[in-house]
Design a protein around this motif. Structure first.
Motif, PDB file in Angstrom:
ATOM      1  N   VAL A 166       0.861  -1.184   0.000  1.00  0.00           N
ATOM      2  CA  VAL A 166       0.000   0.000   0.000  1.00  0.00           C
ATOM      3  C   VAL A 166       0.896   1.232   0.000  1.00  0.00           C
ATOM      4  O   VAL A 166       1.744   1.396   0.892  1.00  0.00           O
ATOM      5  N   ASN A 167       0.761   2.078  -1.020  1.00  0.00           N
ATOM      6  CA  ASN A 167       1.650   3.243  -1.168  1.00  0.00           C
ATOM      7  C   ASN A 167       1.077   4.497  -0.507  1.00  0.00           C
ATOM      8  O   ASN A 167      -0.124   4.756  -0.575  1.00  0.00           O
ATOM      9  N   TYR A 168       1.963   5.258   0.117  1.00  0.00           N
ATOM     10  CA  TYR A 168       1.654   6.599   0.616  1.00  0.00           C
ATOM     11  C   TYR A 168       2.591   7.568  -0.116  1.00  0.00           C
ATOM     12  O   TYR A 168       3.510   8.122   0.472  1.00  0.00           O
ATOM     13  N   PHE A 169       2.365   7.700  -1.411  1.00  0.00           N
ATOM     14  CA  PHE A 169       3.190   8.590  -2.237  1.00  0.00           C
ATOM     15  C   PHE A 169       2.448   9.927  -2.343  1.00  0.00           C
ATOM     16  O   PHE A 169       1.919  10.272  -3.382  1.00  0.00           O
ATOM     17  N   ASP A 170       2.417  10.664  -1.224  1.00  0.00           N
ATOM     18  CA  ASP A 170       1.547  11.836  -1.150  1.00  0.00           C
ATOM     19  C   ASP A 170       2.281  13.116  -0.736  1.00  0.00           C
ATOM     20  O   ASP A 170       1.659  14.116  -0.421  1.00  0.00           O
ATOM     21  N   HIS A 171       3.624  13.071  -0.719  1.00  0.00           N
ATOM     22  CA  HIS A 171       4.394  14.277  -0.370  1.00  0.00           C
ATOM     23  C   HIS A 171       5.689  14.264  -1.183  1.00  0.00           C
ATOM     24  O   HIS A 171       6.365  13.247  -1.262  1.00  0.00           O
ATOM     25  N   ALA A 172       6.023  15.417  -1.766  1.00  0.00           N
ATOM     26  CA  ALA A 172       7.173  15.483  -2.682  1.00  0.00           C
ATOM     27  C   ALA A 172       8.495  15.093  -2.022  1.00  0.00           C
ATOM     28  O   ALA A 172       9.401  14.602  -2.698  1.00  0.00           O
ATOM     29  N   ASN A 173       8.625  15.283  -0.699  1.00  0.00           N
ATOM     30  CA  ASN A 173       9.904  15.019  -0.024  1.00  0.00           C
ATOM     31  C   ASN A 173       9.872  13.820   0.914  1.00  0.00           C
ATOM     32  O   ASN A 173      10.905  13.470   1.499  1.00  0.00           O
ATOM     33  N   CYS A 174       8.701  13.225   1.080  1.00  0.00           N
ATOM     34  CA  CYS A 174       8.609  12.094   2.014  1.00  0.00           C
ATOM     35  C   CYS A 174       7.541  11.130   1.531  1.00  0.00           C
ATOM     36  O   CYS A 174       6.369  11.494   1.417  1.00  0.00           O
ATOM     37  N   ILE A 175       7.956   9.903   1.200  1.00  0.00           N
ATOM     38  CA  ILE A 175       7.003   8.881   0.762  1.00  0.00           C
ATOM     39  C   ILE A 175       7.161   7.640   1.638  1.00  0.00           C
ATOM     40  O   ILE A 175       8.186   7.463   2.305  1.00  0.00           O
ATOM     41  N   ALA A 176       6.124   6.821   1.654  1.00  0.00           N
ATOM     42  CA  ALA A 176       6.177   5.585   2.436  1.00  0.00           C
ATOM     43  C   ALA A 176       5.360   4.517   1.728  1.00  0.00           C
ATOM     44  O   ALA A 176       4.555   4.821   0.839  1.00  0.00           O
ATOM     45  N   TRP A 177       5.606   3.287   2.110  1.00  0.00           N
ATOM     46  CA  TRP A 177       4.738   2.194   1.672  1.00  0.00           C
ATOM     47  C   TRP A 177       4.709   1.126   2.746  1.00  0.00           C
ATOM     48  O   TRP A 177       5.637   0.987   3.539  1.00  0.00           O
ATOM     49  N   VAL A 178       3.593   0.425   2.781  1.00  0.00           N
ATOM     50  CA  VAL A 178       3.388  -0.647   3.760  1.00  0.00           C
ATOM     51  C   VAL A 178       3.407  -1.969   3.010  1.00  0.00           C
ATOM     52  O   VAL A 178       2.768  -2.110   1.975  1.00  0.00           O
ATOM     53  N   ARG A 179       4.177  -2.937   3.510  1.00  0.00           N
ATOM     54  CA  ARG A 179       4.057  -4.321   3.049  1.00  0.00           C
ATOM     55  C   ARG A 179       3.264  -5.058   4.121  1.00  0.00           C
ATOM     56  O   ARG A 179       3.683  -5.109   5.277  1.00  0.00           O
ATOM     57  N   LYS A 180       2.132  -5.621   3.747  1.00  0.00           N
ATOM     58  CA  LYS A 180       1.189  -6.146   4.743  1.00  0.00           C
ATOM     59  C   LYS A 180       1.606  -7.481   5.357  1.00  0.00           C
ATOM     60  O   LYS A 180       1.015  -7.918   6.332  1.00  0.00           O
ATOM     61  N   GLY A 181       2.614  -8.137   4.737  1.00  0.00           N
ATOM     62  CA  GLY A 181       3.016  -9.439   5.261  1.00  0.00           C
ATOM     63  C   GLY A 181       2.077 -10.534   4.790  1.00  0.00           C
ATOM     64  O   GLY A 181       1.099 -10.295   4.087  1.00  0.00           O
ATOM     65  N   ASN A 182       2.389 -11.783   5.195  1.00  0.00           N
ATOM     66  CA  ASN A 182       1.529 -12.924   4.862  1.00  0.00           C
ATOM     67  C   ASN A 182       1.544 -13.886   6.044  1.00  0.00           C
ATOM     68  O   ASN A 182       2.039 -13.536   7.114  1.00  0.00           O
ATOM     69  N   GLN A 183       1.017 -15.082   5.858  1.00  0.00           N
ATOM     70  CA  GLN A 183       0.913 -16.020   6.996  1.00  0.00           C
ATOM     71  C   GLN A 183       2.272 -16.375   7.589  1.00  0.00           C
ATOM     72  O   GLN A 183       2.404 -16.531   8.798  1.00  0.00           O
ATOM     73  N   GLU A 184       3.290 -16.486   6.723  1.00  0.00           N
ATOM     74  CA  GLU A 184       4.621 -16.897   7.206  1.00  0.00           C
ATOM     75  C   GLU A 184       5.473 -15.713   7.663  1.00  0.00           C
ATOM     76  O   GLU A 184       6.346 -15.874   8.503  1.00  0.00           O
ATOM     77  N   ASN A 185       5.266 -14.545   7.050  1.00  0.00           N
ATOM     78  CA  ASN A 185       6.173 -13.415   7.288  1.00  0.00           C
ATOM     79  C   ASN A 185       5.426 -12.159   7.699  1.00  0.00           C
ATOM     80  O   ASN A 185       4.416 -11.813   7.095  1.00  0.00           O
ATOM     81  N   PRO A 186       5.955 -11.465   8.736  1.00  0.00           N
ATOM     82  CA  PRO A 186       5.359 -10.177   9.088  1.00  0.00           C
ATOM     83  C   PRO A 186       5.699  -9.156   8.004  1.00  0.00           C
ATOM     84  O   PRO A 186       6.598  -9.378   7.198  1.00  0.00           O
ATOM     85  N   GLY A 187       4.975  -8.061   7.989  1.00  0.00           N
ATOM     86  CA  GLY A 187       5.264  -7.030   6.995  1.00  0.00           C
ATOM     87  C   GLY A 187       6.162  -5.943   7.561  1.00  0.00           C
ATOM     88  O   GLY A 187       6.859  -6.147   8.562  1.00  0.00           O
ATOM     89  N   CYS A 188       6.137  -4.757   6.933  1.00  0.00           N
ATOM     90  CA  CYS A 188       6.957  -3.637   7.396  1.00  0.00           C
ATOM     91  C   CYS A 188       6.408  -2.332   6.834  1.00  0.00           C
ATOM     92  O   CYS A 188       5.588  -2.339   5.914  1.00  0.00           O
ATOM     93  N   ILE A 189       6.881  -1.240   7.408  1.00  0.00           N
ATOM     94  CA  ILE A 189       6.556   0.095   6.900  1.00  0.00           C
ATOM     95  C   ILE A 189       7.875   0.729   6.480  1.00  0.00           C
ATOM     96  O   ILE A 189       8.812   0.832   7.285  1.00  0.00           O
ATOM     97  N   VAL A 190       7.969   1.129   5.209  1.00  0.00           N
ATOM     98  CA  VAL A 190       9.200   1.758   4.700  1.00  0.00           C
ATOM     99  C   VAL A 190       8.901   3.236   4.489  1.00  0.00           C
ATOM    100  O   VAL A 190       7.888   3.585   3.871  1.00  0.00           O
TER     101      VAL A 190
END
Length: 489
Positions: A408-432
């Motif tokens: 899930v992308n948060y590409f909403d600011h020219a100088n700061c962007i983020a994205w979430v990887r939601k993970g799956n059953q085997e692996n947790p996700g992360c926020i970059v």
């Protein structure tokens, strides 16, 4: 599987590369690498000075006493095969670098007919047809017909850059006259009118004997080396008709699982897509447009709009067939396509290619190990130091452990962007989260299933904890000109 390639060389690599790689395979496996792209293993016209791209004999992998010795710049045939075996023992696939476009360092001169063409427009003739002599005969006397007795002569070549007329040397681009006509093939890039010619003696793929020899050779190469895939050099200059036939032969007759990666160097994703479509998706391509986005972003600093970082990339257009990279042996400092991404931005660029859902990333050797070299530019000797990117090993680990699931992308600011990887059953996700300017932050909703959860920065760029509220919302932070990867504590 979160596959990742290492380009295990750079242009100025010194020392025995095959042995060095063989010793490093376990280390690379533990970092999470699943494939290694090795440089061309063939004997060069420049002997040990050659990097593999000045092809002399494709059957000599450091076995015959040709061009100043038996080993190539990188070692002997035995060492090469041992290195591939070691990679396989570590579960790493090997992609061999293959140069199909030309031959250099011919053994004998032949009398041939050529005409000169305008280097800026190769369709424009600038001389009358003339009788000349040129080094277009390759007999490989030291190999004496072992593996193949095919003799390359002017019928096998379409162009050359050096000829002799009346004993005088002439340089330029010369179209060789042969039974396939006096024009270039049209099945190539139309840069410079027609980009069939690149360097050396340009291989004539309208000659069916040449096509058959290249099929025989690639079968021998796979049987001999057991490589898992190939990286093909300079595809803008090769007949797409030949390429399609040759790759189809590999996939149907030799190895249906062979991974084929092409260097079709264009800064426009549309042109790479057009080529990819024309090749019936038999081939993946390097994402040069994304590299140029990184290069520009690293130069422009806070003036670059990070929401546009993937715009116009091949990753955006055909993710399944794209290979993302930050830098390579052609773009590194003092090289032909020099466009080196500035050091401060490399961690951000690597975060993008290593932690995004669709990318198949390729890591450049000096970014992992560092490199120092000197070369001469404009008559001046220049020393280059490429520091290793300290955050690269943890980013590779984050790819393995956390970069899973829907993005899930948060590409909403020219100088700061983020994205979430939601993970799956085997692996947790992360926020970059990345910033190319001041300290930045993003409010992110991770859903009620992540209520009252604690998060820490896996890259240790920030040393505080972040706790989500009862709805799973929190504000995540990043340092100035930096990247953070937030994971559940």
């Amino acid at each position: 599987m979160n596959g990742v390639i290492i380009q295990y060389f750079h242009w100025y690599h010194s020392g025995n590369l095959w042995n060095e790689f063989a010793e490093k395979t376990e280390f690379l496996k533990n970092l999470g690498f699943t494939a290694a792209w090795l440089p061309p293993a063939n004997k060069c016209s420049l002997g040990k000075e050659g990097r593999g791209y000045d092809v002399y004999d494709l059957y000599d992998l450091g076995e015959f006493d040709q061009k100043d010795g038996i080993p190539t710049r990188y070692g002997t045939k035995e060492e090469y095969i041992n290195a591939i075996n070691k990679a396989h023992e570590a579960g790493i696939s090997v992609y061999a670098d293959i140069v199909l476009n030309h031959r250099m360092g011919g053994d004998e001169e032949e009398k041939i007919t050529v005409h000169g063409v305008n280097e800026e427009n190769r369709n424009e003739t600038i001389t009358h047809p003339m009788e000349v002599s040129a080094c277009t005969k390759f007999t490989y006397p030291a190999r004496q017909g072992k593996y193949s007795d095919f003799i390359w002569d002017y019928h096998c070549f379409s162009g050359i850059d050096s000829v002799k007329k009346d004993g005088e040397k002439m340089k330029g681009v010369f179209k060789i006259h042969n039974e396939y006509g006096t024009e270039w093939t049209d099945a190539v890039s139309h840069q410079f009118g027609n980009f069939d010619y690149l360097m050396g003696a340009d291989v004539e793929y309208r000659n069916p004997h040449v096509v058959q020899e290249m099929k025989n050779w690639i079968k021998w190469y796979f049987d001999t080396t057991k490589v898992d895939g190939i990286r093909l050099d300079a595809l803008k200059h090769l007949s797409s008709d030949f390429l399609k036939e040759w790759i189809t032969y590999i996939k149907k007759e030799l190895n249906p699982d062979c991974y084929v990666l092409g260097e079709f160097w264009k800064d426009e994703a549309e042109k790479i897509s057009y080529f990819s479509d024309k090749m019936d998706d038999l081939i993946s391509c390097f994402d040069a447009p994304l590299h140029y986005n990184f290069f520009t972003a690293s130069k422009d600093g806070k003036d670059y709009d990070l929401t546009q970082i993937l715009k116009g990339s091949f990753l955006e257009k055909k993710p399944v067939f794209s290979v993302s990279f930050v830098e390579n042996h052609d773009t590194q400092k003092l090289q032909s396509l020099e466009s080196a991404v500035k050091d401060w931005f490399k961690p951000l660029a690597y975060a993008i290619i290593l932690l995004s859902e669709d990318a198949y990333p390729c890591v450049f050797y000096p970014d992992l190990f560092g490199a120092e070299y000197t070369d001469v530019k404009d008559g001046e000797e220049i020393k280059i130091v490429m520091p290793k990117i300290e955050v690269l090993p943890p980013l590779l680990q984050a790819r393995r452990q956390f970069a899973h699931g829907e993005q899930v992308n948060y590409f909403d600011h020219a100088n700061c962007i983020a994205w979430v990887r939601k993970g799956n059953q085997e692996n947790p996700g992360c926020i970059v989260i990345i910033s190319n300017s001041d300290e930045g932050f993003k409010e992110i909703d991770l859903g009620p299933e992540n209520a009252h959860s604690k998060y820490i920065d896996f890259l240790k760029q920030r040393n505080h904890e972040i706790v989500t509220d009862e709805n799973g919302k929190a504000t995540f932070w990043v340092n100035s000109g930096s990247v953070s990867v937030w994971v559940k504590a």
